[in-house]
Scaffold this active site. Structure first.
Site, PDB file in Angstrom:
ATOM      1  N   THR A 162       0.850  -1.348  -0.099  1.00 47.22           N
ATOM      2  CA  THR A 162       0.030   0.068  -0.060  1.00 47.22           C
ATOM      3  C   THR A 162       0.705   1.256  -0.049  1.00 47.22           C
ATOM      4  O   THR A 162       2.021   1.467   0.509  1.00 47.22           O
ATOM      5  CB  THR A 162      -0.802  -0.167   1.142  1.00 47.22           C
ATOM      6  OG1 THR A 162      -1.452   1.442   1.485  1.00 47.22           O
ATOM      7  CG2 THR A 162      -0.025  -0.346   2.509  1.00 47.22           C
ATOM      8  N   GLU A 209       0.345   3.626   1.875  1.00 46.90           N
ATOM      9  CA  GLU A 209       0.291   3.991   3.177  1.00 46.90           C
ATOM     10  C   GLU A 209       1.685   3.875   3.784  1.00 46.90           C
ATOM     11  O   GLU A 209       2.180   4.572   4.770  1.00 46.90           O
ATOM     12  CB  GLU A 209      -0.510   3.190   4.074  1.00 46.90           C
ATOM     13  CG  GLU A 209      -1.943   3.996   4.286  1.00 46.90           C
ATOM     14  CD  GLU A 209      -1.905   5.137   4.912  1.00 46.90           C
ATOM     15  OE1 GLU A 209      -1.504   5.238   5.977  1.00 46.90           O
ATOM     16  OE2 GLU A 209      -2.458   6.183   4.611  1.00 46.90           O
TER      17      GLU A 209
HETATM   18  P1  NAP Z   1     -11.059  -4.649   2.234  1.00 45.93           P
HETATM   19  O1  NAP Z   1     -12.592  -4.420   1.431  1.00 45.93           O
HETATM   20  O2  NAP Z   1     -11.269  -4.188   3.488  1.00 45.93           O
HETATM   21  O3  NAP Z   1     -11.125  -6.368   2.287  1.00 45.93           O
HETATM   22  C1  NAP Z   1     -10.333  -6.991   3.058  1.00 45.93           C
HETATM   23  C2  NAP Z   1     -10.702  -8.278   3.159  1.00 45.93           C
HETATM   24  O4  NAP Z   1      -9.682  -9.178   4.045  1.00 45.93           O
HETATM   25  C3  NAP Z   1     -11.970  -8.986   3.436  1.00 45.93           C
HETATM   26  O5  NAP Z   1     -12.420 -10.088   2.602  1.00 45.93           O
HETATM   27  C4  NAP Z   1     -11.826  -9.599   4.597  1.00 45.93           C
HETATM   28  O6  NAP Z   1     -12.882 -10.331   5.182  1.00 45.93           O
HETATM   29  C5  NAP Z   1     -10.489 -10.160   4.791  1.00 45.93           C
HETATM   30  N1  NAP Z   1      -9.797 -10.243   5.993  1.00 45.93           N
HETATM   31  C6  NAP Z   1      -9.551  -9.347   7.073  1.00 45.93           C
HETATM   32  N2  NAP Z   1      -9.047  -9.695   8.019  1.00 45.93           N
HETATM   33  C7  NAP Z   1      -8.910 -11.187   7.788  1.00 45.93           C
HETATM   34  C8  NAP Z   1      -8.350 -12.294   8.487  1.00 45.93           C
HETATM   35  N3  NAP Z   1      -7.609 -12.125   9.894  1.00 45.93           N
HETATM   36  N4  NAP Z   1      -8.202 -13.403   7.941  1.00 45.93           N
HETATM   37  C9  NAP Z   1      -8.792 -13.582   6.623  1.00 45.93           C
HETATM   38  N5  NAP Z   1      -9.410 -12.671   5.968  1.00 45.93           N
HETATM   39  C10 NAP Z   1      -9.232 -11.447   6.606  1.00 45.93           C
HETATM   40  O7  NAP Z   1     -10.072  -4.396   1.389  1.00 45.93           O
HETATM   41  P2  NAP Z   1      -9.780  -3.962   0.064  1.00 45.93           P
HETATM   42  O8  NAP Z   1      -9.887  -2.710  -0.241  1.00 45.93           O
HETATM   43  O9  NAP Z   1     -10.363  -4.837  -1.065  1.00 45.93           O
HETATM   44  O10 NAP Z   1      -8.366  -4.026  -0.007  1.00 45.93           O
HETATM   45  C11 NAP Z   1      -7.434  -5.578  -0.345  1.00 45.93           C
HETATM   46  C12 NAP Z   1      -6.243  -5.515   0.126  1.00 45.93           C
HETATM   47  O11 NAP Z   1      -5.224  -4.123  -0.729  1.00 45.93           O
HETATM   48  C13 NAP Z   1      -5.957  -5.151   1.538  1.00 45.93           C
HETATM   49  O12 NAP Z   1      -5.022  -6.013   1.795  1.00 45.93           O
HETATM   50  C14 NAP Z   1      -5.676  -3.780   1.625  1.00 45.93           C
HETATM   51  O13 NAP Z   1      -4.806  -3.629   2.882  1.00 45.93           O
HETATM   52  C15 NAP Z   1      -4.682  -3.449   0.417  1.00 45.93           C
HETATM   53  N6  NAP Z   1      -4.975  -2.321  -0.234  1.00 45.93           N
HETATM   54  C16 NAP Z   1      -6.159  -1.674  -0.420  1.00 45.93           C
HETATM   55  C17 NAP Z   1      -5.976  -0.247  -0.805  1.00 45.93           C
HETATM   56  C18 NAP Z   1      -7.364   0.294  -1.320  1.00 45.93           C
HETATM   57  O14 NAP Z   1      -7.420   1.671  -1.761  1.00 45.93           O
HETATM   58  N7  NAP Z   1      -8.387  -0.556  -1.541  1.00 45.93           N
HETATM   59  C19 NAP Z   1      -4.716   0.316  -1.324  1.00 45.93           C
HETATM   60  C20 NAP Z   1      -3.704  -0.386  -1.157  1.00 45.93           C
HETATM   61  C21 NAP Z   1      -3.618  -1.642  -0.547  1.00 45.93           C
HETATM   62  P3  NAP Z   1     -14.117  -9.918   5.762  1.00 45.93           P
HETATM   63  O15 NAP Z   1     -15.099  -9.768   4.604  1.00 45.93           O
HETATM   64  O16 NAP Z   1     -14.757 -11.182   6.465  1.00 45.93           O
HETATM   65  O17 NAP Z   1     -14.121  -8.761   6.617  1.00 45.93           O
HETATM   66  O1  G4F Z   2     -10.590   6.611   2.910  1.00 53.68           O
HETATM   67  P1  G4F Z   2      -9.582   6.462   4.188  1.00 53.68           P
HETATM   68  O2  G4F Z   2     -10.023   5.840   5.262  1.00 53.68           O
HETATM   69  O3  G4F Z   2      -8.411   5.732   3.297  1.00 53.68           O
HETATM   70  P2  G4F Z   2      -6.922   5.763   3.576  1.00 53.68           P
HETATM   71  O4  G4F Z   2      -6.461   6.135   5.150  1.00 53.68           O
HETATM   72  O5  G4F Z   2      -6.170   6.664   2.666  1.00 53.68           O
HETATM   73  O6  G4F Z   2      -6.617   4.125   3.619  1.00 53.68           O
HETATM   74  C1  G4F Z   2      -6.890   3.287   2.271  1.00 53.68           C
HETATM   75  O7  G4F Z   2      -5.989   3.551   1.182  1.00 53.68           O
HETATM   76  C2  G4F Z   2      -4.808   2.929   1.527  1.00 53.68           C
HETATM   77  C3  G4F Z   2      -3.823   3.142   0.599  1.00 53.68           C
HETATM   78  O8  G4F Z   2      -3.152   4.491   0.499  1.00 53.68           O
HETATM   79  C4  G4F Z   2      -5.053   1.447   1.948  1.00 53.68           C
HETATM   80  F1  G4F Z   2      -3.780   0.819   1.874  1.00 53.68           F
HETATM   81  C5  G4F Z   2      -5.930   1.234   3.277  1.00 53.68           C
HETATM   82  O9  G4F Z   2      -6.130  -0.072   3.285  1.00 53.68           O
HETATM   83  C6  G4F Z   2      -7.178   2.055   2.821  1.00 53.68           C
HETATM   84  O10 G4F Z   2      -8.059   1.420   1.709  1.00 53.68           O
HETATM   85  O11 G4F Z   2      -9.125   8.085   4.461  1.00 53.68           O
HETATM   86  C7  G4F Z   2      -8.645   8.858   3.111  1.00 53.68           C
HETATM   87  C8  G4F Z   2      -8.420  10.204   3.915  1.00 53.68           C
HETATM   88  C9  G4F Z   2      -7.656  10.462   5.244  1.00 53.68           C
HETATM   89  O12 G4F Z   2      -6.830  11.138   5.110  1.00 53.68           O
HETATM   90  C10 G4F Z   2      -8.677  10.543   6.420  1.00 53.68           C
HETATM   91  O13 G4F Z   2      -8.285  11.224   7.334  1.00 53.68           O
HETATM   92  O14 G4F Z   2      -9.828  10.611   4.401  1.00 53.68           O
HETATM   93  C11 G4F Z   2      -9.456  11.353   5.626  1.00 53.68           C
HETATM   94  N1  G4F Z   2     -11.055  11.297   6.491  1.00 53.68           N
HETATM   95  C12 G4F Z   2     -11.672  12.510   6.443  1.00 53.68           C
HETATM   96  N2  G4F Z   2     -12.525  12.072   7.142  1.00 53.68           N
HETATM   97  C13 G4F Z   2     -11.531  10.441   6.532  1.00 53.68           C
HETATM   98  C14 G4F Z   2     -12.872  11.040   7.064  1.00 53.68           C
HETATM   99  N3  G4F Z   2     -11.490   8.906   6.451  1.00 53.68           N
HETATM  100  C15 G4F Z   2     -12.539   8.247   6.743  1.00 53.68           C
HETATM  101  N4  G4F Z   2     -12.070   6.750   6.665  1.00 53.68           N
HETATM  102  N5  G4F Z   2     -13.545   8.776   7.399  1.00 53.68           N
HETATM  103  C16 G4F Z   2     -13.822   9.911   7.605  1.00 53.68           C
HETATM  104  O15 G4F Z   2     -14.899  10.423   7.946  1.00 53.68           O
END
Ligand code: NAP
Ligand code: G4F
Length: 328
Positions: free
Chosen positions: A131, A133
């Site tokens: 990520t 992050e």
């Molecule tokens: P998500 O919607 O939160 O999905 C997370 C998945 O992980 C769900 O299927 C969840 O199962 C499963 N999970 C959580 N804890 C687990 C555990 N202990 N054992 C087995 N399964 C578990 O995340 P996503 O947005 O699809 O992201 C996919 C991956 O990419 C994650 O690793 C995330 O950190 C990474 N990532 C995401 C982004 C983004 O912007 N979306 C960016 C960079 C990296 P449940 O449905 O049961 O909760």
């Molecule tokens: O949508 P967010 O919670 O995503 P964040 O923290 O960027 O993380 C997501 O992206 C990562 C990749 O860079 C992934 F690895 C991670 O698993 C996840 O998918 O927050 C985005 C921004 C932050 O700066 C947060 O402080 O939005 C700001 N924000 C402002 N108000 C909020 C809110 N975020 C959330 N969740 N809820 C609010 O009410």
């Protein structure tokens, strides 16, 4: 030969899009699911409903990233050609409240899975969901050689997972790839991430069901792309001739404030009349700006993001408006 893939996190946003993509390419897809007292397959059940033939190639297995034995047994039973490790406690704010669990699932969970593959002596390609992050406090643009500086227990756990993936590549000659993905969203995005929180609120406010949207930091800048396009990038990374680290992103930064404005304007509303602030949505340490340098993925994989934040906001609002109509 039919290729077998194992996806951890198949019930999540990315897992569901990736399962669809791999099934459409003829793969046999196995997914790890957690046992839950409530329904957690809402994103994947429609896959078999829409295409029952493809659904016959989709198999779900109970397990957990915190339970090494389940991972060992699963890998030995399935003998996958490709493993996509998408499972994670993926919410940054929650990671401050559950740092130890986040480390167990996201960091140690990754090494548990890598060990399960290594000890089974499988010729298997491994994808780690890393990520942006991990870049945290390092200013943009961020690319494959940018220094890491995580700002949350989530970012720190994912950084361990990234480095252990690189280490297994180097130490054991494993085809282990780390995909450093910038934020990617969709109508399937979890409802507590900021984009989906905004687009759902916009739909509800436009329908007269809600009158306020409470947010935290509006100044944060993110590089928001469309999740459906990003899973294609993950797959391409595993088809490349060598295991490497790749960044996926749009290269465009947008603030939370701008995402709000676009989303409200799409239904003819002024965001400033509805959005209020509460400190409870702020983080102890914030990541101010994440903007990708995606040039390596473009040049080496031929992958490029097509949907940028403005179109993404509009498509997500449209989907949430439509979902409300169907619900009613
Ligand atoms: P998500 O919607 O939160 O999905 C997370 C998945 O992980 C769900 O299927 C969840 O199962 C499963 N999970 C959580 N804890 C687990 C555990 N202990 N054992 C087995 N399964 C578990 O995340 P996503 O947005 O699809 O992201 C996919 C991956 O990419 C994650 O690793 C995330 O950190 C990474 N990532 C995401 C982004 C983004 O912007 N979306 C960016 C960079 C990296 P449940 O449905 O049961 O909760
Ligand atoms: O949508 P967010 O919670 O995503 P964040 O923290 O960027 O993380 C997501 O992206 C990562 C990749 O860079 C992934 F690895 C991670 O698993 C996840 O998918 O927050 C985005 C921004 C932050 O700066 C947060 O402080 O939005 C700001 N924000 C402002 N108000 C909020 C809110 N975020 C959330 N969740 N809820 C609010 O009410």
């Amino acid at each position: 030969m039919t290729k077998r893939a194992l996806i951890t996190g198949i019930t999540g946003q990315d897992g569901s899009y990736l399962a669809e993509l791999l099934l459409s390419k003829g793969y046999e897809v196995h997914g790890l699911v957690r046992r839950s007292s409530s329904f957690n397959r809402g994103r994947i059940d429609p896959i078999s409903e829409a295409d029952p033939e493809a659904g016959k190639r989709l198999h779900l297995h109970y397990g957990d990233m915190t339970d090494g034995v389940s991972l060992v047994n699963l890998v030995r039973t399935i003998e996958p050609h490709e493993v996509y490790n998408l499972a994670a406690q993926s919410h940054v704010k929650v990671s401050f409240e559950m740092p130890e669990y986040t480390a167990s699932a996201d960091a140690i969970g990754t090494v548990r899975l890598l060990e399960a593959i290594r000890s089974a002596n499988l010729e298997c390609r491994f994808y780690q969901a890393s990520t942006s992050e991990m870049f945290g406090a390092t200013p943009p643009p961020q690319g494959e050689s940018t220094a890491f500086y995580p700002r949350s227990p989530y970012g720190a756990a994912k950084l361990y997972a990234h480095w252990v993936t690189v280490n297994y590549r180097e130490a054991y000659d494993m085809f282990a790839v780390s995909g450093i993905l910038f934020n990617h969203e969709s109508p399937r995005r979890g409802e507590t991430f900021v984009t989906r929180k905004i687009t759902m609120a916009v739909a509800r406010i436009a329908a007269g069901l809600q009158d306020e949207l409470v947010l935290g930091n509006l100044d944060a800048v993110r590089d928001w792309g469309y999740a459906k396009e990003y899973v294609e990038g993950m797959w391409r990374m595993l088809q490349h001739d060598a295991p490497e680290t790749f960044v996926l992103g749009t290269g465009v930064g947008t603030s939370v404030r701008e995402f709000c404005q676009t989303s409200f304007e799409h239904v003819g509303l002024d965001w400033q009349k509805y959005v209020t602030h509460d400190d409870r949505y702020e983080r102890p340490t914030e990541v101010d700006a994440l903007i990708a340098d995606p040039s390596k993925s473009r040049d080496v994989l031929g992958w490029e993001a097509k949907t940028h934040a403005t179109d993404l906001a509009r498509l997500m609002v449209d989907a949430d408006v439509e979902a409300l109509v169907t619900e009613r």
